[in-house]
Design a protein around this motif. Structure first.
Motif, PDB file in Angstrom:
ATOM      1  N   VAL A  86       0.881  -1.169   0.000  1.00  0.00           N
ATOM      2  CA  VAL A  86       0.000   0.000   0.000  1.00  0.00           C
ATOM      3  C   VAL A  86       0.917   1.217   0.000  1.00  0.00           C
ATOM      4  CG1 VAL A  86      -1.953  -1.154   1.079  1.00  0.00           C
ATOM      5  CG2 VAL A  86      -0.257  -0.045   2.531  1.00  0.00           C
ATOM      6  N   TRP A  87       0.589   2.210  -0.810  1.00  0.00           N
ATOM      7  CA  TRP A  87       1.525   3.307  -1.008  1.00  0.00           C
ATOM      8  C   TRP A  87       0.793   4.635  -1.163  1.00  0.00           C
ATOM      9  CZ3 TRP A  87       0.811   6.068  -5.436  1.00  0.00           C
ATOM     10  CH2 TRP A  87       0.056   5.450  -6.436  1.00  0.00           C
ATOM     11  N   VAL A  88       1.556   5.699  -0.986  1.00  0.00           N
ATOM     12  CA  VAL A  88       1.056   7.058  -1.184  1.00  0.00           C
ATOM     13  C   VAL A  88       2.220   7.944  -1.610  1.00  0.00           C
ATOM     14  CG1 VAL A  88       1.379   7.654   1.267  1.00  0.00           C
ATOM     15  CG2 VAL A  88      -0.238   8.969  -0.115  1.00  0.00           C
ATOM     16  N   ASP A  89       1.941   8.901  -2.484  1.00  0.00           N
ATOM     17  CA  ASP A  89       2.903   9.939  -2.828  1.00  0.00           C
ATOM     18  C   ASP A  89       2.598  11.140  -1.947  1.00  0.00           C
ATOM     19  OD1 ASP A  89       4.548   8.847  -4.850  1.00  0.00           O
ATOM     20  OD2 ASP A  89       2.929   9.076  -6.303  1.00  0.00           O
ATOM     21  N   LEU A  90       3.504  11.451  -1.032  1.00  0.00           N
ATOM     22  CA  LEU A  90       3.311  12.576  -0.115  1.00  0.00           C
ATOM     23  C   LEU A  90       3.760  13.857  -0.800  1.00  0.00           C
ATOM     24  CD1 LEU A  90       4.716  10.942   3.142  1.00  0.00           C
ATOM     25  CD2 LEU A  90       2.316  11.178   2.442  1.00  0.00           C
ATOM     26  N   ASP A  91       2.877  14.832  -0.862  1.00  0.00           N
ATOM     27  CA  ASP A  91       3.168  16.111  -1.515  1.00  0.00           C
ATOM     28  C   ASP A  91       4.464  16.727  -1.012  1.00  0.00           C
ATOM     29  OD1 ASP A  91       1.372  16.632  -3.480  1.00  0.00           O
ATOM     30  OD2 ASP A  91       0.150  18.044  -2.340  1.00  0.00           O
ATOM     31  N   GLY A  92       5.366  17.011  -1.921  1.00  0.00           N
ATOM     32  CA  GLY A  92       6.605  17.687  -1.574  1.00  0.00           C
ATOM     33  C   GLY A  92       7.618  16.830  -0.847  1.00  0.00           C
ATOM     34  N   VAL A  93       7.305  15.559  -0.615  1.00  0.00           N
ATOM     35  CA  VAL A  93       8.189  14.697   0.161  1.00  0.00           C
ATOM     36  C   VAL A  93       8.610  13.470  -0.635  1.00  0.00           C
ATOM     37  CG1 VAL A  93       8.419  13.346   2.273  1.00  0.00           C
ATOM     38  CG2 VAL A  93       7.152  15.485   2.321  1.00  0.00           C
ATOM     39  N   GLY A  94       7.664  12.812  -1.282  1.00  0.00           N
ATOM     40  CA  GLY A  94       7.957  11.626  -2.067  1.00  0.00           C
ATOM     41  C   GLY A  94       7.054  10.461  -1.719  1.00  0.00           C
ATOM     42  N   GLN A  95       7.359   9.352  -2.338  1.00  0.00           N
ATOM     43  CA  GLN A  95       6.559   8.142  -2.214  1.00  0.00           C
ATOM     44  C   GLN A  95       6.946   7.353  -0.971  1.00  0.00           C
ATOM     45  OE1 GLN A  95       7.504   4.562  -4.730  1.00  0.00           O
ATOM     46  NE2 GLN A  95       5.807   5.429  -5.907  1.00  0.00           N
ATOM     47  N   VAL A  96       5.944   6.745  -0.332  1.00  0.00           N
ATOM     48  CA  VAL A  96       6.173   5.824   0.783  1.00  0.00           C
ATOM     49  C   VAL A  96       5.195   4.666   0.640  1.00  0.00           C
ATOM     50  CG1 VAL A  96       7.029   7.600   2.377  1.00  0.00           C
ATOM     51  CG2 VAL A  96       4.593   7.055   2.346  1.00  0.00           C
ATOM     52  N   GLY A  97       5.553   3.520   1.186  1.00  0.00           N
ATOM     53  CA  GLY A  97       4.668   2.366   1.105  1.00  0.00           C
ATOM     54  C   GLY A  97       4.997   1.346   2.177  1.00  0.00           C
ATOM     55  N   TRP A  98       4.052   0.451   2.390  1.00  0.00           N
ATOM     56  CA  TRP A  98       4.201  -0.591   3.395  1.00  0.00           C
ATOM     57  C   TRP A  98       3.690  -1.906   2.838  1.00  0.00           C
ATOM     58  CZ3 TRP A  98       2.442   4.289   4.191  1.00  0.00           C
ATOM     59  CH2 TRP A  98       3.165   5.087   5.080  1.00  0.00           C
ATOM     60  N   HIS A  99       4.356  -2.997   3.183  1.00  0.00           N
ATOM     61  CA  HIS A  99       3.869  -4.336   2.858  1.00  0.00           C
ATOM     62  C   HIS A  99       2.834  -4.729   3.905  1.00  0.00           C
ATOM     63  CE1 HIS A  99       7.665  -4.450   0.624  1.00  0.00           C
ATOM     64  NE2 HIS A  99       7.069  -5.357  -0.133  1.00  0.00           N
ATOM     65  N   ILE A 100       1.688  -5.190   3.425  1.00  0.00           N
ATOM     66  CA  ILE A 100       0.651  -5.700   4.314  1.00  0.00           C
ATOM     67  C   ILE A 100       0.084  -6.975   3.689  1.00  0.00           C
ATOM     68  CG2 ILE A 100       0.075  -3.386   5.167  1.00  0.00           C
ATOM     69  CD1 ILE A 100      -2.575  -3.627   3.562  1.00  0.00           C
ATOM     70  N   PRO A 101      -0.555  -7.836   4.477  1.00  0.00           N
ATOM     71  CA  PRO A 101      -1.202  -9.000   3.890  1.00  0.00           C
ATOM     72  C   PRO A 101      -2.279  -8.557   2.893  1.00  0.00           C
ATOM     73  CG  PRO A 101      -1.060  -9.233   6.271  1.00  0.00           C
ATOM     74  CD  PRO A 101      -0.662  -7.827   5.947  1.00  0.00           C
ATOM     75  N   GLN A 102      -2.361  -9.217   1.728  1.00  0.00           N
ATOM     76  CA  GLN A 102      -3.347  -8.805   0.720  1.00  0.00           C
ATOM     77  C   GLN A 102      -4.766  -8.815   1.265  1.00  0.00           C
ATOM     78  OE1 GLN A 102      -3.616  -9.944  -3.330  1.00  0.00           O
ATOM     79  NE2 GLN A 102      -1.423  -9.704  -3.687  1.00  0.00           N
ATOM     80  N   GLY A 103      -5.037  -9.686   2.230  1.00  0.00           N
ATOM     81  CA  GLY A 103      -6.370  -9.731   2.818  1.00  0.00           C
ATOM     82  C   GLY A 103      -6.752  -8.472   3.577  1.00  0.00           C
ATOM     83  N   MET A 104      -5.771  -7.626   3.904  1.00  0.00           N
ATOM     84  CA  MET A 104      -6.053  -6.373   4.612  1.00  0.00           C
ATOM     85  C   MET A 104      -6.250  -5.191   3.660  1.00  0.00           C
ATOM     86  SD  MET A 104      -3.670  -6.411   8.032  1.00  0.00           S
ATOM     87  CE  MET A 104      -4.533  -4.997   8.748  1.00  0.00           C
ATOM     88  N   VAL A 105      -6.068  -5.392   2.353  1.00  0.00           N
ATOM     89  CA  VAL A 105      -6.251  -4.295   1.396  1.00  0.00           C
ATOM     90  C   VAL A 105      -7.743  -3.995   1.301  1.00  0.00           C
ATOM     91  CG1 VAL A 105      -6.005  -3.554  -0.999  1.00  0.00           C
ATOM     92  CG2 VAL A 105      -4.185  -4.898   0.075  1.00  0.00           C
ATOM     93  N   PRO A 106      -8.146  -2.772   1.662  1.00  0.00           N
ATOM     94  CA  PRO A 106      -9.581  -2.454   1.644  1.00  0.00           C
ATOM     95  C   PRO A 106     -10.095  -2.228   0.215  1.00  0.00           C
ATOM     96  CG  PRO A 106      -8.315  -0.553   2.369  1.00  0.00           C
ATOM     97  CD  PRO A 106      -7.339  -1.678   2.192  1.00  0.00           C
ATOM     98  N   ASP A 107     -11.387  -2.442   0.024  1.00  0.00           N
ATOM     99  CA  ASP A 107     -12.008  -2.294  -1.291  1.00  0.00           C
ATOM    100  C   ASP A 107     -11.897  -0.877  -1.845  1.00  0.00           C
ATOM    101  OD1 ASP A 107     -12.736  -4.959  -1.282  1.00  0.00           O
ATOM    102  OD2 ASP A 107     -14.768  -4.572  -0.544  1.00  0.00           O
ATOM    103  N   TRP A 108     -11.865   0.120  -0.983  1.00  0.00           N
ATOM    104  CA  TRP A 108     -11.842   1.511  -1.446  1.00  0.00           C
ATOM    105  C   TRP A 108     -10.482   1.924  -2.000  1.00  0.00           C
ATOM    106  CZ3 TRP A 108      -8.045   4.029   1.015  1.00  0.00           C
ATOM    107  CH2 TRP A 108      -7.710   3.632   2.306  1.00  0.00           C
ATOM    108  N   LEU A 109      -9.438   1.147  -1.730  1.00  0.00           N
ATOM    109  CA  LEU A 109      -8.093   1.508  -2.182  1.00  0.00           C
ATOM    110  C   LEU A 109      -7.891   1.006  -3.607  1.00  0.00           C
ATOM    111  CD1 LEU A 109      -5.533   2.910  -1.114  1.00  0.00           C
ATOM    112  CD2 LEU A 109      -4.698   0.660  -0.420  1.00  0.00           C
TER     113      LEU A 109
END
Length: 107
Positions: A54-77
């Motif tokens: 799961v990842w996000v591009d933080l404005d003015g800072v850059g990309q960050v992400g984390w490994h999580i179990p696929q079963g925890m990925v929510p439908d809205w993402l």
């Protein structure tokens, strides 16, 4: 019995809390910029197909992400290729600290 914050926790407990926090952090940022968040299946042979990033591009800072179990990925993402910029864990932590206004990352 569930642990309180003052009781010791197993690694499983700690990682579960961390995974929840990572997803909640992304959820909070979707209200700001929904195009800057997403998830992608982990393509690293070490972690296998059961994991996602799961990842996000933080404005003015850059990309960050984390490994999580696929079963925890929510439908809205949205499933979106992050076009990984090659950051290390240390760089990711520095980016999150900078975004949060934390002057120095301590461990």
């Amino acid at each position: 019995m569930a642990n309180t914050d003052s009781e010791s926790k197993t690694n499983t407990d700690v990682y579960h809390e961390r995974n929840l926090l990572a997803v909640a952090f992304l959820r909070a940022l979707t209200d700001v910029d929904a195009d800057a968040v997403g998830w992608w299946p982990d393509t690293d042979d070490v972690n296998g197909e059961e994991w996602a990033v799961v990842w996000v591009d933080l404005d003015g800072v850059g990309q960050v992400g984390w490994h999580i179990p696929q079963g925890m990925v929510p439908d809205w993402l949205p499933k979106r290729d992050p076009e990984y910029d090659g950051y290390t864990t240390s760089e990711k932590n520095d980016r999150v600290a900078q975004f949060a206004g934390i002057p120095e990352v301590t461990q």
